[in-house]
Design a protein around this motif. Structure first.
Motif, mmCIF file in Angstrom:
data_model
loop_
_atom_site.group_PDB
_atom_site.id
_atom_site.type_symbol
_atom_site.label_atom_id
_atom_site.label_comp_id
_atom_site.label_asym_id
_atom_site.label_seq_id
_atom_site.Cartn_x
_atom_site.Cartn_y
_atom_site.Cartn_z
ATOM 1 N N ASN A 89 0.475 -11.887 -6.410
ATOM 2 C CA ASN A 89 1.641 -11.141 -6.883
ATOM 3 C C ASN A 89 1.414 -10.536 -8.257
ATOM 4 N N VAL A 90 0.887 -11.345 -9.175
ATOM 5 C CA VAL A 90 0.709 -10.885 -10.554
ATOM 6 C C VAL A 90 -0.354 -9.801 -10.635
ATOM 7 N N VAL A 91 -1.473 -9.996 -9.955
ATOM 8 C CA VAL A 91 -2.550 -9.002 -10.016
ATOM 9 C C VAL A 91 -2.090 -7.667 -9.439
ATOM 10 N N TYR A 92 -1.399 -7.707 -8.306
ATOM 11 C CA TYR A 92 -0.921 -6.454 -7.726
ATOM 12 C C TYR A 92 0.123 -5.792 -8.628
ATOM 13 N N PHE A 93 1.045 -6.588 -9.158
ATOM 14 C CA PHE A 93 2.104 -6.066 -10.025
ATOM 15 C C PHE A 93 1.517 -5.379 -11.254
ATOM 16 N N LEU A 94 0.497 -5.977 -11.841
ATOM 17 C CA LEU A 94 -0.085 -5.429 -13.070
ATOM 18 C C LEU A 94 -1.107 -4.324 -12.812
ATOM 19 N N THR A 95 -1.580 -4.229 -11.575
ATOM 20 C CA THR A 95 -2.628 -3.243 -11.286
ATOM 21 C C THR A 95 -2.098 -2.009 -10.587
ATOM 22 N N TYR A 96 -1.393 -2.173 -9.482
ATOM 23 C CA TYR A 96 -1.066 -1.041 -8.624
ATOM 24 C C TYR A 96 0.425 -0.741 -8.463
ATOM 25 N N ASP A 97 1.295 -1.667 -8.856
ATOM 26 C CA ASP A 97 2.723 -1.496 -8.582
ATOM 27 C C ASP A 97 3.267 -0.277 -9.323
ATOM 28 N N GLN A 98 3.619 0.766 -8.573
ATOM 29 C CA GLN A 98 4.081 2.004 -9.195
ATOM 30 C C GLN A 98 5.521 1.919 -9.688
ATOM 31 N N GLU A 99 6.235 0.848 -9.316
ATOM 32 C CA GLU A 99 7.568 0.622 -9.860
ATOM 33 C C GLU A 99 7.517 -0.138 -11.178
ATOM 34 N N ASN A 100 6.368 -0.664 -11.503
ATOM 35 C CA ASN A 100 6.158 -1.311 -12.800
ATOM 36 C C ASN A 100 5.583 -0.274 -13.762
ATOM 37 N N PRO A 101 6.338 0.153 -14.777
ATOM 38 C CA PRO A 101 5.847 1.215 -15.669
ATOM 39 C C PRO A 101 4.642 0.811 -16.498
ATOM 40 N N ASN A 102 4.350 -0.502 -16.549
ATOM 41 C CA ASN A 102 3.217 -0.971 -17.340
ATOM 42 C C ASN A 102 2.014 -1.362 -16.485
ATOM 43 N N SER A 103 2.050 -1.091 -15.179
ATOM 44 C CA SER A 103 0.866 -1.363 -14.361
ATOM 45 C C SER A 103 -0.237 -0.370 -14.723
ATOM 46 N N ILE A 104 -1.466 -0.720 -14.394
ATOM 47 C CA ILE A 104 -2.595 0.161 -14.705
ATOM 48 C C ILE A 104 -2.399 1.532 -14.064
ATOM 49 N N LEU A 105 -2.017 1.550 -12.789
ATOM 50 C CA LEU A 105 -1.837 2.818 -12.097
ATOM 51 C C LEU A 105 -0.705 3.637 -12.703
ATOM 52 N N SER A 106 0.412 2.994 -13.045
ATOM 53 C CA SER A 106 1.537 3.717 -13.644
ATOM 54 C C SER A 106 1.153 4.280 -15.009
ATOM 55 N N CYS A 107 0.433 3.510 -15.796
ATOM 56 C CA CYS A 107 0.006 3.983 -17.113
ATOM 57 C C CYS A 107 -0.911 5.199 -16.989
ATOM 58 N N LEU A 108 -1.853 5.123 -16.055
ATOM 59 C CA LEU A 108 -2.775 6.242 -15.895
ATOM 60 C C LEU A 108 -2.073 7.473 -15.326
ATOM 61 N N SER A 109 -1.103 7.259 -14.456
ATOM 62 C CA SER A 109 -0.327 8.382 -13.931
ATOM 63 C C SER A 109 0.429 9.081 -15.053
ATOM 64 N N ALA A 110 1.053 8.289 -15.929
ATOM 65 C CA ALA A 110 1.790 8.869 -17.056
ATOM 66 C C ALA A 110 0.841 9.540 -18.041
ATOM 67 N N ALA A 111 -0.303 8.911 -18.301
ATOM 68 C CA ALA A 111 -1.280 9.509 -19.218
ATOM 69 C C ALA A 111 -1.791 10.837 -18.668
ATOM 70 N N ARG A 112 -2.081 10.867 -17.372
ATOM 71 C CA ARG A 112 -2.576 12.101 -16.741
ATOM 72 C C ARG A 112 -1.530 13.211 -16.809
ATOM 73 N N GLU A 113 -0.270 12.879 -16.570
ATOM 74 C CA GLU A 113 0.785 13.887 -16.624
ATOM 75 C C GLU A 113 0.938 14.433 -18.037
ATOM 76 N N ASN A 114 0.867 13.565 -19.036
ATOM 77 C CA ASN A 114 0.930 14.040 -20.417
ATOM 78 C C ASN A 114 -0.268 14.917 -20.750
ATOM 79 N N ALA A 115 -1.443 14.531 -20.272
ATOM 80 C CA ALA A 115 -2.639 15.348 -20.518
ATOM 81 C C ALA A 115 -2.522 16.708 -19.836
#
Length: 330
Positions: A68-94
């Protein structure tokens, strides 16, 4: 520089740093599984507390299991602090400032996002390879190197540098606070090999183990805390981050040393001065948890001041607007 551009660069850099920090925490915890005699919840709950998402995690996942924790912190797109969410936001800003940043920066951040997204699996039960997190860290380091070597060191670079250092200082303080309160299952463990193992893991979480050992040798809790908070030279210590962030802020404002024109300069200067003259023995007497809590509150206030001084949109007075145009400026 337009406030819109500065804001996008600021958050692009901060989200990249946040993704790297999350990957580092998970990677270290995965390596500790075989050595730490605690329950699964005791092993993984501190990571959620470090990210500040405990309430949201409990509502959606309930149990603090590894999956649960690994998925939540890595891929969960509803978690704004997951790795995937962070990179999505960074890419959009870029993407919104592609005409400002270098093409190499855009290519790296786009590749970084696509790599993580393509590795995403179907659900919380899926296994995440451990070397994945090492790749995330290296991709973040590569982005920082590309930024330093292909992006002119003007206002935009200093906004990126300052935001990265804010995020780094915050996460270093958070993991130290969590270790102090959460990782030891019982006070009887203090001073045991188990305690040393956890302080060692803390140093690895901040990529600080080798530099600490070269400088101090043995693992001593008070010395570890002092190294991560107050060291002048280690690039992930809170003191170092604040000093370098203040230098970038002054490059942006152009204010002479010893003077201030902006609220953000005053707040950051005061906070940096507190760390400049602090002693770890005094911090321990005051209370490490209380000291870190106070620091995080003040760092948030610095961030709010930076936003108000430089990033918040302000309407141009009516008497200087061009006919038929409505502008906004930061």
């Amino acid at each position: 520089m337009l406030s819109r551009v500065a804001d996008s660069i600021f958050w692009m850099s901060r989200y990249i740093e946040r993704a790297e920090n999350v990957a580092r925490f998970v990677d270290v915890n995965l390596r500790l599984i075989l050595d730490v005699p605690v329950t699964e919840a005791q092993q993984w709950e501190p990571l959620i507390i470090t990210s500040g998402d405990e309430e949201g995690f409990k509502e959606r996942y309930g149990e603090f299991t590894q999956q649960n924790v690994v998925y939540f912190l890595t891929y969960d797109q509803e978690n704004p602090n997951s790795i995937l969410s962070c990179l999505s936001a960074a890419r959009e800003n870029a993407r919104t400032v592609r005409e400002v940043i270098s093409s190499e920066m855009w290519e790296q951040i786009n590749w970084f996002y696509m790599t993580v997204r393509s590795a995403m699996t179907t659900g919380p039960g899926a296994d995440v390879p451990q070397d994945f997190f090492s790749k995330v860290k290296m991709a973040s380091h590569l982005f920082c190197g590309i930024t330093d070597n292909t992006f002119s060191h003007g206002e935009g670079w200093h906004f990126a540098n300052m935001s990265r250092l804010f995020e780094r200082a915050d996460k270093t303080a958070r993991i130290l606070d969590v270790k102090y309160f959460m990782l030891l299952p019982h006070v009887d463990y203090v001073g045991t090999p188990f305690d040393t193992l956890l302080w060692t893991a803390l140093l690895f979480s901040a990529s600080a183990f080798e530099m600490y050992r070269k400088q101090h040798g043995h693992i001593v809790p008070e010395t570890v805390a002092g190294f991560l908070l107050l060291d002048r030279e280690f690039p992930r210590s809170v003191r170092y981050c604040l000093a370098e962030a203040e230098a970038s802020l002054r490059e942006i404002t152009g204010t002479a040393p010893g003077t201030t024109r902006y609220l953000s300069e005053r707040r950051l200067g005061q906070l940096r001065s507190e760390f400049e003259y602090a002693q770890i023995s005094e911090v321990i007497r005051y209370g490490l948890h209380e000291y870190i809590d106070d620091f995080q509150l003040k760092l948030n206030q610095v961030g709010e001041a930076v936003y108000q001084d430089f990033l918040a949109l302000r309407a141009v007075p009516t008497n200087i607007r061009s006919s038929g145009q409505v502008q906004s400026m930061g």
